[in-house]
Write a protein that holds these residues in place. Sequence first.
Motif: not given
Lengths: 148, 333
Positions: A36-37, A39-40, A43, B49-52, B134
């Motif tokens: 699990i990411d 932050e992703f 988003n 790293s900011e946003k895939p 990560e």
Amino acid sequence: MRLLTHNYLQSNVKGTEKGYPLTIEPTKIEYEESPIDMEFVENILTKIDYSALLSARNQIEDRCHSDLGSDFIVPSLPEVMPKRYSDGNSKDDKIEEDETNQEAFLKSIHTILFDIHVLEGHLVCPDTGRRFNIKMGIPNMILHEDEI
Amino acid sequence: MSRPESTGHASIFYNEKEAKKYDSSSRMIGVQKEITERAIELLRLPAVSEKPSFILDVGCGSGLSGKVLEEHGHIWVGCDISRDMLNVANERMENKRMDVQRRHADSSKDHQMETHSDDDDDDNASSDEDEEDESSNMRNSASTGDLLHHDMGTGLPFRPATFDACISISALQWLCYSNSKSQIPKKRLTRFFSSLYQVLRRGGRAVLQFYPETAEQAVLISECAAKVGFAGGVVVDYPNSAKAKKHYLVLTFDKAYKAPQGLSDSSLMGKSHQVRVDKGNGLRSKDAKRSVRKKNRGKTKDWILQKKQTQRNKGRDVRPDTSYTGRKRRDKF
């Protein structure tokens, strides 16, 4: 097919008013755990259609029980998405939400969006009833001559 | 048989046998990987790293380009008209999944070793090690891609503003050939581009690499894209090399966009010059053995003796070696 992809799929058969969201009729489901990411997932939450996700989750629940064994529980989701995700950039807002609740919510979202794969079944257009079949995890969205 | 597009429908050309051949050719894999990397470069996406990013891969075939997208850390959805190619892609993702599961099973026994090897694998100079770990986890996990069986000429079956970006590798030119009476290339191209316009979110970009057969085709494709409202241009890499030449149609919503200069390898030019000028010695790297044997386009005495010996070994009838063997004859020309 992941539920993430399903959340964006739409039928554009000629004459369809609103071919979204497609109803899932799964006949075979697989579970594949993935890292699990957080932050992703956060988003992604701002971009998915939450109500469509809820109905998709309910549509696959029964199949999950039969295919993945009774110990597997499809995480439940609240009726309404927690406020901090429903707006665009409300990360700085009120942090009254319980940290553990938040994490649990994100984990459930991740499992439902990424880890559950519908391998066989059908996708049904809510408008016209047109059925798209799913084979080996790949939905067949090829249109007939008269549907273009 | 020069272009696959002229032999018939894409799903017929890319049948099971062809699909396996395509996917196992190391040259093909290498070329497609390079093209994909260049397309990703032209996309100018925000750092992973900011946003895939959520990317659409049109004509994804056996998933070669999808694999590169994954290595960059993106989530992708691929569509292709050939079921056989998609099956190969599925297989590849299955194998990756099993590899990953095996690796997880092994590494869970020896956690300490794993953290060390992770640091070695990531040779990015990132100060934030946690973040790096990560994202490398996501990359090392099973495939982040999903496949769709679909014909791009009939539009894209997604709701509006779904994708952050779109790439297409060596697929667009298929729209220029009609395989039935009802298929009109211009109509299919327009249909494709107008639906692409809708499914890309504003501010997104599309980079579509294609092989135009003629200049007219390239113009047709660009025109159809412009008509639906896209801004952009065609970037041509290595325009002077027939083999290396690549066309990338870059599409944006930003009217002020200016297409970057295509790549041109001056050393590539230099090399071709060399081969033409020094015909005799220029092939040194390619065929060292031959240049030793050959002497000014002739055959040396040593070579003749060697050749006669091999023929004798084969059991052939060969004249005995004398002092006349391979002697320099009078120059008749």
